[in-house]
Design a protein around this motif. Sequence first.
Motif, mmCIF file in Angstrom:
data_model
loop_
_atom_site.group_PDB
_atom_site.id
_atom_site.type_symbol
_atom_site.label_atom_id
_atom_site.label_comp_id
_atom_site.label_asym_id
_atom_site.label_seq_id
_atom_site.Cartn_x
_atom_site.Cartn_y
_atom_site.Cartn_z
ATOM 1 N N ASN A 146 -6.898 -7.354 -4.498
ATOM 2 C CA ASN A 146 -6.490 -6.574 -3.321
ATOM 3 C C ASN A 146 -7.602 -6.519 -2.276
ATOM 4 O OD1 ASN A 146 -3.865 -6.090 -4.114
ATOM 5 N ND2 ASN A 146 -4.324 -4.126 -5.061
ATOM 6 N N SER B 292 0.904 -4.032 -5.645
ATOM 7 C CA SER B 292 1.162 -2.616 -5.883
ATOM 8 C C SER B 292 2.402 -2.480 -6.754
ATOM 9 C CB SER B 292 1.352 -1.867 -4.557
ATOM 10 O OG SER B 292 2.477 -2.375 -3.871
ATOM 11 N N ASP B 293 2.806 -1.266 -6.977
ATOM 12 C CA ASP B 293 3.968 -0.955 -7.782
ATOM 13 C C ASP B 293 3.707 -1.322 -9.233
ATOM 14 O OD1 ASP B 293 6.470 0.231 -8.031
ATOM 15 O OD2 ASP B 293 7.542 -1.644 -7.754
ATOM 16 N N GLU B 294 4.605 -2.010 -9.884
ATOM 17 C CA GLU B 294 4.477 -2.300 -11.305
ATOM 18 C C GLU B 294 3.934 -3.705 -11.550
ATOM 19 O OE1 GLU B 294 8.311 -1.660 -13.056
ATOM 20 O OE2 GLU B 294 8.279 0.480 -12.628
ATOM 21 N N TRP C 5 -0.924 -7.272 -0.702
ATOM 22 C CA TRP C 5 -1.371 -6.201 -1.591
ATOM 23 C C TRP C 5 -0.518 -6.143 -2.857
ATOM 24 C CZ3 TRP C 5 -5.713 -3.425 -0.859
ATOM 25 C CH2 TRP C 5 -5.901 -2.289 -1.655
#
Length: 143
Positions: free
Chosen positions: A100, A109-111, A107
Amino acid sequence: MNTSVERKIASVAEKLKDITYLFDNWATANVRLDKMPLPAMVNLLPVSGKFVISRTQLKDCPNCMIAFADKTRFDFDGVENDKVIERCKGYAVQFIKELNKSGLFEWVSDEVPYSIFYDKLDVNVTGIMIELKLKEVQGVPMC
């Protein structure tokens, strides 16, 4: 010349401390890891992905599987092996942070799914494998 996704991943892996980077398939990695220092990050050859095309550029978006492995005893117990798994999770977290920070990919992100492996290779290692869909920030110009 545009840099390949693999080279971009390798440049991020170089920022990790005390971990060997390898880009290969499981069969070849199995042989090579016998002779390499551990812990190791194995960027497995992608089997699929997609091109994301806009008016100005084409971005590669491979479905990546990246393993983090470290040495374990042949006859390990659960508590001992859990320490290796947690250490490998730490390497994965460091990698995602550096990924990142790099600005080379959109980016993450999340899972981020992961799976645990042991007794998968000839060398006695335990680790985790993460699955990422990486999308280049800068692709190949279309014009």
